[in-house]
Design a protein around this motif. Structure first.
Motif, PDB file in Angstrom:
ATOM      1  N   TYR A 184     -30.778  -8.419  -6.410  1.00 13.95           N
ATOM      2  CA  TYR A 184     -30.773  -7.406  -7.512  1.00 13.95           C
ATOM      3  C   TYR A 184     -30.735  -8.435  -8.761  1.00 13.95           C
ATOM      4  O   TYR A 184     -30.850  -9.258  -8.834  1.00 13.95           O
ATOM      5  N   LYS A 185     -30.995  -7.508  -9.956  1.00 12.46           N
ATOM      6  CA  LYS A 185     -30.857  -8.057 -11.501  1.00 12.46           C
ATOM      7  C   LYS A 185     -30.316  -7.119 -12.188  1.00 12.46           C
ATOM      8  O   LYS A 185     -30.060  -5.937 -12.063  1.00 12.46           O
ATOM      9  N   LEU A 186     -29.781  -7.691 -13.216  1.00 10.90           N
ATOM     10  CA  LEU A 186     -28.970  -7.001 -14.221  1.00 10.90           C
ATOM     11  C   LEU A 186     -30.100  -6.592 -15.200  1.00 10.90           C
ATOM     12  O   LEU A 186     -30.660  -7.434 -15.791  1.00 10.90           O
ATOM     13  N   ILE A 187     -29.972  -5.495 -15.856  1.00 10.43           N
ATOM     14  CA  ILE A 187     -30.749  -4.945 -17.017  1.00 10.43           C
ATOM     15  C   ILE A 187     -29.861  -4.346 -18.040  1.00 10.43           C
ATOM     16  O   ILE A 187     -28.842  -3.745 -17.891  1.00 10.43           O
ATOM     17  N   GLN A 188     -29.837  -4.946 -19.312  1.00  9.16           N
ATOM     18  CA  GLN A 188     -29.127  -4.815 -20.187  1.00  9.16           C
ATOM     19  C   GLN A 188     -29.876  -3.467 -21.089  1.00  9.16           C
ATOM     20  O   GLN A 188     -30.716  -3.216 -21.167  1.00  9.16           O
ATOM     21  N   VAL A 189     -28.911  -2.391 -21.386  1.00 14.14           N
ATOM     22  CA  VAL A 189     -29.149  -1.145 -21.830  1.00 14.14           C
ATOM     23  C   VAL A 189     -28.281  -0.891 -23.120  1.00 14.14           C
ATOM     24  O   VAL A 189     -27.042  -1.555 -23.141  1.00 14.14           O
TER      25      VAL A 189
END
Length: 230
Positions: free
Chosen positions: A85-90
């Protein structure tokens, strides 16, 4: 004179110490706890607020807030390597948030993401928006889902799923557009859907339903294949 030099030297050392990059080994426990927290939260699909991560790490590991950026970078590396998985900043009105998505695009919406019927409802809604090429009015969405046999006329729970749950999870956007008598609510793709749901998969579903090939819908096919090429 020597006292001044000593003070300057001491101050310079303090400045270097303050600006120096933290030793990752000193943050190991905080990084592990950050990974654990993010993976535990991922199951709900609700975006994780940066403020929540800071508070959790401060409570469990006494981690200072100015170290969280470094910890998140290292945690993201582990999440990618170990879990895929990866983190996506929103950005949100309430501040910075993160969503957790697969690092590689899959062939469909991950089946483990949501309940089976809810998954069908979401796929149908995303497909309708995609094929429409623009935001879909709320009343048009309800009509489409009812005609598809996925929503009953008085299914308030199903409507709430669309307007609240899927929007909180960022699969959908549900927003008001226009003013006064022209105001209406519309549905659009949310950021999680953009990251997780292959448009070519949706187009394939359409092709199966109408016994066509995906390139029958020229504009959508171009958009879907261009997205895959990125």
């Amino acid at each position: 004179m020597s006292q001044r030099r000593t003070k300057r030297s001491t101050q310079a050392e303090q400045d270097r110490s303050t600006s120096a990059e933290p030793d990752i080994s000193d943050l190991e426990e905080s990084i592990k706890e950050c990974v654990r927290y993010i993976i535990c939260r991922e199951g709900s699909k609700i975006p994780i607020k940066r403020a929540e991560i800071i508070k959790h790490l401060n409570t469990t590991c006494q981690t200072p807030s100015n170290m969280v950026k470094t910890i998140l970078v290292e945690a993201d590396k582990i999440i990618k390597r170990v879990y895929g998985y990866k983190l996506i900043q929103v950005e949100a009105k309430s501040g910075i948030q993160y969503i957790v998505v697969l690092t590689q695009e899959c062939d469909s919406l991950p089946s483990s993401a949501i309940d089976g019927h809810h998954r069908k409802l979401l796929i149908a809604a995303l497909m309708h928006i995609f094929m429409s090429g623009a935001a879909v009015k709320e009343e048009e969405m309800w009509k489409f889902l009812m005609e598809a046999g996925l929503l009953e006329e008085n299914d308030h729970a199903g409507r709430k799923l669309m307007t609240t749950t899927f929007t909180r999870q960022m699969y959908l956007q549900y927003r008001k557009v226009g003013e006064g008598d022209l105001a209406r609510n519309v549905f659009l793709w949310g950021q999680r859907a953009v990251e997780e749901v292959p448009k070519l998969f949706l187009l394939g579903k359409m092709a199966e339903a109408f016994d066509k090939t995906p390139d029958h819908w020229c504009e959508q096919y171009k958009e879907a294949t261009e997205g895959n090429a990125v």
